[in-house]
Motif scaffolding. Structure first.
Motif, PDB file in Angstrom:
ATOM      1  N   VAL A  48       0.839  -1.204   0.000  1.00 25.06           N
ATOM      2  CA  VAL A  48       0.000   0.000   0.000  1.00 25.06           C
ATOM      3  C   VAL A  48       0.872   1.250   0.000  1.00 25.06           C
ATOM      4  O   VAL A  48       0.591   2.226  -0.710  1.00 25.06           O
ATOM      5  CB  VAL A  48      -0.955  -0.012   1.210  1.00 25.06           C
ATOM      6  CG1 VAL A  48      -1.714   1.310   1.302  1.00 25.06           C
ATOM      7  CG2 VAL A  48      -1.938  -1.171   1.100  1.00 25.06           C
ATOM      8  N   GLY A  49       1.949   1.243   0.782  1.00 24.75           N
ATOM      9  CA  GLY A  49       2.836   2.405   0.832  1.00 24.75           C
ATOM     10  C   GLY A  49       3.461   2.720  -0.517  1.00 24.75           C
ATOM     11  O   GLY A  49       3.455   3.875  -0.960  1.00 24.75           O
ATOM     12  N   LEU A  50       3.981   1.690  -1.177  1.00 21.04           N
ATOM     13  CA  LEU A  50       4.581   1.908  -2.499  1.00 21.04           C
ATOM     14  C   LEU A  50       3.529   2.310  -3.531  1.00 21.04           C
ATOM     15  O   LEU A  50       3.803   3.131  -4.413  1.00 21.04           O
ATOM     16  CB  LEU A  50       5.303   0.638  -2.954  1.00 21.04           C
ATOM     17  CG  LEU A  50       6.595   0.287  -2.207  1.00 21.04           C
ATOM     18  CD1 LEU A  50       7.135  -1.056  -2.677  1.00 21.04           C
ATOM     19  CD2 LEU A  50       7.646   1.376  -2.409  1.00 21.04           C
ATOM     20  N   GLY A  51       2.338   1.743  -3.430  1.00 17.22           N
ATOM     21  CA  GLY A  51       1.277   2.098  -4.362  1.00 17.22           C
ATOM     22  C   GLY A  51       0.846   3.548  -4.220  1.00 17.22           C
ATOM     23  O   GLY A  51       0.633   4.250  -5.221  1.00 17.22           O
ATOM     24  N   VAL A  52       0.712   3.998  -2.968  1.00 14.15           N
ATOM     25  CA  VAL A  52       0.346   5.392  -2.728  1.00 14.15           C
ATOM     26  C   VAL A  52       1.442   6.322  -3.248  1.00 14.15           C
ATOM     27  O   VAL A  52       1.167   7.326  -3.922  1.00 14.15           O
ATOM     28  CB  VAL A  52       0.103   5.627  -1.224  1.00 14.15           C
ATOM     29  CG1 VAL A  52      -0.050   7.113  -0.926  1.00 14.15           C
ATOM     30  CG2 VAL A  52      -1.133   4.868  -0.762  1.00 14.15           C
ATOM     31  N   ARG A 111       3.313  10.192  -7.380  1.00 13.41           N
ATOM     32  CA  ARG A 111       4.426  10.597  -8.235  1.00 13.41           C
ATOM     33  C   ARG A 111       4.264  10.056  -9.657  1.00 13.41           C
ATOM     34  O   ARG A 111       5.244   9.809 -10.334  1.00 13.41           O
ATOM     35  CB  ARG A 111       5.744  10.075  -7.648  1.00 13.41           C
ATOM     36  CG  ARG A 111       6.093  10.621  -6.288  1.00 13.41           C
ATOM     37  CD  ARG A 111       6.496  12.098  -6.371  1.00 13.41           C
ATOM     38  NE  ARG A 111       7.006  12.580  -5.097  1.00 13.41           N
ATOM     39  CZ  ARG A 111       6.255  13.128  -4.153  1.00 13.41           C
ATOM     40  NH1 ARG A 111       4.944  13.233  -4.342  1.00 13.41           N
ATOM     41  NH2 ARG A 111       6.780  13.548  -3.022  1.00 13.41           N
ATOM     42  N   GLN A 112       3.022   9.860 -10.083  1.00 13.39           N
ATOM     43  CA  GLN A 112       2.787   9.245 -11.394  1.00 13.39           C
ATOM     44  C   GLN A 112       3.417  10.075 -12.510  1.00 13.39           C
ATOM     45  O   GLN A 112       3.334  11.296 -12.524  1.00 13.39           O
ATOM     46  CB  GLN A 112       1.291   9.083 -11.639  1.00 13.39           C
ATOM     47  CG  GLN A 112       0.489  10.358 -11.556  1.00 13.39           C
ATOM     48  CD  GLN A 112      -0.973  10.125 -11.887  1.00 13.39           C
ATOM     49  OE1 GLN A 112      -1.289   9.457 -12.876  1.00 13.39           O
ATOM     50  NE2 GLN A 112      -1.866  10.651 -11.070  1.00 13.39           N
ATOM     51  N   GLY A 113       4.062   9.360 -13.419  1.00 18.55           N
ATOM     52  CA  GLY A 113       4.728  10.009 -14.528  1.00 18.55           C
ATOM     53  C   GLY A 113       6.129  10.481 -14.227  1.00 18.55           C
ATOM     54  O   GLY A 113       6.831  10.951 -15.132  1.00 18.55           O
ATOM     55  N   LYS A 114       6.571  10.344 -12.981  1.00 14.94           N
ATOM     56  CA  LYS A 114       7.910  10.792 -12.604  1.00 14.94           C
ATOM     57  C   LYS A 114       8.833   9.587 -12.420  1.00 14.94           C
ATOM     58  O   LYS A 114       8.416   8.441 -12.512  1.00 14.94           O
ATOM     59  CB  LYS A 114       7.848  11.635 -11.329  1.00 14.94           C
ATOM     60  CG  LYS A 114       7.003  12.904 -11.489  1.00 14.94           C
ATOM     61  CD  LYS A 114       6.990  13.729 -10.216  1.00 14.94           C
ATOM     62  CE  LYS A 114       6.128  14.992 -10.400  1.00 14.94           C
ATOM     63  NZ  LYS A 114       6.091  15.810  -9.160  1.00 14.94           N
ATOM     64  N   ARG A 115      10.091   9.873 -12.122  1.00 14.73           N
ATOM     65  CA  ARG A 115      11.080   8.797 -11.998  1.00 14.73           C
ATOM     66  C   ARG A 115      10.743   7.850 -10.858  1.00 14.73           C
ATOM     67  O   ARG A 115      10.958   6.646 -10.967  1.00 14.73           O
ATOM     68  CB  ARG A 115      12.474   9.394 -11.792  1.00 14.73           C
ATOM     69  CG  ARG A 115      13.575   8.351 -11.649  1.00 14.73           C
ATOM     70  CD  ARG A 115      14.940   8.986 -11.570  1.00 14.73           C
ATOM     71  NE  ARG A 115      15.268   9.691 -12.814  1.00 14.73           N
ATOM     72  CZ  ARG A 115      16.408  10.338 -13.001  1.00 14.73           C
ATOM     73  NH1 ARG A 115      17.316  10.377 -12.025  1.00 14.73           N
ATOM     74  NH2 ARG A 115      16.649  10.945 -14.159  1.00 14.73           N
ATOM     75  N   THR A 116      10.227   8.410  -9.746  1.00 17.33           N
ATOM     76  CA  THR A 116       9.861   7.556  -8.606  1.00 17.33           C
ATOM     77  C   THR A 116       8.820   6.516  -9.018  1.00 17.33           C
ATOM     78  O   THR A 116       8.905   5.341  -8.651  1.00 17.33           O
ATOM     79  CB  THR A 116       9.310   8.409  -7.460  1.00 17.33           C
ATOM     80  OG1 THR A 116      10.279   9.379  -7.078  1.00 17.33           O
ATOM     81  CG2 THR A 116       8.965   7.532  -6.262  1.00 17.33           C
ATOM     82  N   ASP A 117       7.838   6.955  -9.774  1.00 19.66           N
ATOM     83  CA  ASP A 117       6.785   6.052 -10.244  1.00 19.66           C
ATOM     84  C   ASP A 117       7.356   4.949 -11.123  1.00 19.66           C
ATOM     85  O   ASP A 117       7.058   3.760 -10.936  1.00 19.66           O
ATOM     86  CB  ASP A 117       5.739   6.863 -11.009  1.00 19.66           C
ATOM     87  CG  ASP A 117       4.581   6.009 -11.503  1.00 19.66           C
ATOM     88  OD1 ASP A 117       4.359   4.929 -10.926  1.00 19.66           O
ATOM     89  OD2 ASP A 117       3.908   6.415 -12.458  1.00 19.66           O
ATOM     90  N   SER A 118       8.188   5.300 -12.074  1.00 23.63           N
ATOM     91  CA  SER A 118       8.769   4.301 -12.975  1.00 23.63           C
ATOM     92  C   SER A 118       9.704   3.350 -12.237  1.00 23.63           C
ATOM     93  O   SER A 118       9.754   2.151 -12.541  1.00 23.63           O
ATOM     94  CB  SER A 118       9.518   4.995 -14.111  1.00 23.63           C
ATOM     95  OG  SER A 118      10.547   5.826 -13.612  1.00 23.63           O
ATOM     96  N   THR A 119      10.418   3.864 -11.240  1.00 24.88           N
ATOM     97  CA  THR A 119      11.317   3.007 -10.467  1.00 24.88           C
ATOM     98  C   THR A 119      10.542   1.977  -9.667  1.00 24.88           C
ATOM     99  O   THR A 119      10.893   0.791  -9.620  1.00 24.88           O
ATOM    100  CB  THR A 119      12.180   3.862  -9.522  1.00 24.88           C
ATOM    101  OG1 THR A 119      12.941   4.809 -10.286  1.00 24.88           O
ATOM    102  CG2 THR A 119      13.124   2.983  -8.715  1.00 24.88           C
ATOM    103  N   ILE A 120       9.480   2.436  -9.008  1.00 26.91           N
ATOM    104  CA  ILE A 120       8.655   1.515  -8.219  1.00 26.91           C
ATOM    105  C   ILE A 120       8.006   0.471  -9.123  1.00 26.91           C
ATOM    106  O   ILE A 120       7.956  -0.723  -8.799  1.00 26.91           O
ATOM    107  CB  ILE A 120       7.585   2.290  -7.428  1.00 26.91           C
ATOM    108  CG1 ILE A 120       8.245   3.150  -6.350  1.00 26.91           C
ATOM    109  CG2 ILE A 120       6.572   1.334  -6.798  1.00 26.91           C
ATOM    110  CD1 ILE A 120       7.270   4.046  -5.602  1.00 26.91           C
ATOM    111  N   THR A 121       7.508   0.909 -10.273  1.00 26.32           N
ATOM    112  CA  THR A 121       6.877  -0.027 -11.211  1.00 26.32           C
ATOM    113  C   THR A 121       7.866  -1.080 -11.701  1.00 26.32           C
ATOM    114  O   THR A 121       7.552  -2.278 -11.754  1.00 26.32           O
ATOM    115  CB  THR A 121       6.295   0.737 -12.409  1.00 26.32           C
ATOM    116  OG1 THR A 121       5.341   1.694 -11.947  1.00 26.32           O
ATOM    117  CG2 THR A 121       5.618  -0.222 -13.376  1.00 26.32           C
TER     118      THR A 121
END
Length: 316
Positions: free
Chosen positions: A115-119, A124-134
């Motif tokens: 849940v923490g990573l999903g939130v 941060r959708q569309g940013k580097r954090t989002d792509s890294t987590i994905t």
């Protein structure tokens, strides 16, 4: 009331059908339990074979055997283990604590992390954090749990010596220490699933009109996320968490084997290898019941988290 009665009737029907399929599968499985029960081939006389069949009702038709087994299982008598020569219910009771503790630890880990990573990914959708987590969660989901388990044992148990190699431990703190690595191995794949569902559900809620309206009233981002986004996103998240927990309760076989934990999963593997049919039937029945219980609890809790479902039920 009608919905509750329908749900109960569906659970009973599912349990009856599942239990019959489980029993019939054991009946059709390769291997003769009589041979295992008698043991020594020199004792395989017609008289001894007939005696064993009569003792375990193996000389009765399939439907009669199922009726006798189901009636006893209904009152908690799951038969006697062919291998251990003790009641299956007692055998299950000694193995369940380790499995339940393992699943509980893994559930805490994957719920908090997922849940923490999903939130974070949704914010941060569309940013580097989002792509890294994905990317990280995709990689985690593609690695089998037994590979993760072996890697954890190699690094943290063998090389660093921080955690025990095998066993479930005794006592609360010792059990936490022993089950730390197995819980991580079991939770890694679930973290990926829950984080993806959390992200998708939050992204959908953030695009809703009521969220835009709340933002226009000047709510702080924290209150906006907590009151209007995350609250309405809990439905899919809770459903996925419940399904993952239910699958864990029925799928600890690999992790228990890697870490040498004497749980229900390990018991199932041993029972299959030794044609211990009463144990196999009991473990599979336990898996069906736990899955039904978890999914039913979700149906009961879901309306409490999402008032829209409660309102819809009242209208219907």
């Amino acid at each position: 009331m009608i919905r509750a009665a329908t749900r109960i009737a569906g659970m009973i029907l599912t349990l009856v059908v599942s239990s019959f399929v489980i029993f019939a599968a054991m009946y059709a499985a390769p291997g003769d339990p009589v041979t295992f029960l008698i043991g020594n081939p020199e004792n395989m006389t017609p008289e001894r074979v007939a005696e064993v069949k009569a003792q375990y009702n193996l000389d009765q038709p399939l439907i009669v055997q199922y009726g006798l087994w189901a009636s006893q299982a209904f009152v908690g008598n799951l038969g006697t283990s062919f291998q251990y020569h003790q009641p299956v219910a007692e055998l299950m009771a000694t193995r369940l604590p380790a499995t339940l503790a393992l699943v509980a630890m893994a559930s805490v880990l994957f719920i908090v992390a997922g849940v923490g990573l999903g939130v974070l990914s949704a914010l941060r959708q569309g940013k580097r954090t989002d792509s890294t987590i994905t990317a990280a969660t995709t990689l985690a989901a593609s690695v089998p749990s037994f590979v993760i388990g072996l890697l954890l044992v190699s690094i943290f148990s063998v090389q660093l010596g921080w955690f025990p190699v095998s066993g479930a431990g005794e006592g609360f703190l010792d059990r936490l220490h022993h089950l730390a690595l197995p819980a991580v191995a079991l939770a890694v794949g679930a973290v990926a699933i829950v984080s993806r569902v959390t992200r998708q559900s939050m992204v959908e809620q953030m695009s809703m009109d009521h969220v835009e309206a709340a933002r226009s009233f000047g709510l702080t981002p924290a209150k906006l996320i907590r009151r209007h986004v995350l609250r309405n996103a809990w439905g899919p998240i809770l459903t996925m968490v419940a399904l993952v927990v239910a699958s864990m309760l029925a799928g600890t076989v690999v992790v228990e084997s890697v870490f040498g934990i004497s749980g229900v999963g390990k018991l199932l593997v041993d029972a299959i290898n030794t044609h211990d049919f009463p144990v196999v039937q009991a473990v599979l029945l336990y898996m069906v019941i736990t899955y039904m219980v978890v999914t039913t609890l979700v149906d009961l809790v879901h309306p409490l988290l999402d008032p829209r479902i409660k309102a819809k039920d009242k209208k219907s």
